[in-house]
Design a protein around this motif. Structure first.
Motif: not given
Length: 184
Positions: A107, A109, A121, A130-132, A148-150
């Motif tokens: 996660n 933020y 990213e 993953a991106r934000q 974001s979370s992955v």
């Protein structure tokens, strides 16, 4: 006196008091039933005989200690560690190194400063996963947050980090965090 012997003696006394003529057979039967239990107790008492699979706990949370500017392509350094069970996160490099194979949940933020773009990213071994986006090109008084979370399967030694490969970013201190946990 061990548990099996104590229990057997109690049964023998009970047999004598009740007048059971076949106390030897009763005691032998009970001993054979309690033998596996005694072996288990012995193994638990002698940790050396029982090798249980240890569970590696891995969980971390770090935040950016003070507001700073990160140039495009620079790894973000979350230098204020809140927790780091398993010591897999390095606050000096901003990198998490998987200590074991498993599925990890990450996660991150970001609080982006006014009039800046922040697209942090998540990369694993140099590959974008993953991106934000915290597009804050508006007011000079407006702060924008994004999260974001992955969940990703990782192998021991895989390296995970956050960076913005497209823009120079100005994330703001303790509201900008990076964390992860080993799920299994």
């Amino acid at each position: 006196m061990n548990l099996v012997t104590t229990f057997s003696v109690l049964l023998l006394i009970l047999d004598i008091v009740l007048g059971d003529c076949n106390s030897t057979m009763t005691t032998s039967l009970i001993k054979s039933q309690l033998s596996p239990l005694q072996k288990t107790i012995d193994m638990l008492d002698n940790g050396s005989k029982c090798r249980c699979r240890s569970i590696n706990q891995v969980v971390f949370l770090a935040e950016i200690g003070s507001g700073r500017t990160y140039q495009k392509g620079s790894i973000w350094i979350y230098d204020k560690v809140v927790t780091n069970v398993g010591n897999a996160y390095s606050p000096s490099t901003g990198k998490f190194t998987a200590p074991t194979n498993g599925v990890y949940q990450f996660n991150w933020y970001t609080l982006s400063a006014p009039n800046t773009m922040s697209h942090p990213e998540l990369f694993v071994n140099g590959k974008l996963k993953a991106r934000q986006s915290a597009n804050n090109s508006g007011s000079t008084k407006q702060w924008i947050t994004a999260g974001s979370s992955v969940a990703l399967p990782l192998k021991k030694g895989d390296v995970v980090y956050i960076m913005d490969s497209r823009f120079t970013s100005q994330p703001f201190s303790q509201w900008t965090t990076f964390g992860g946990v080993l799920l299994n």
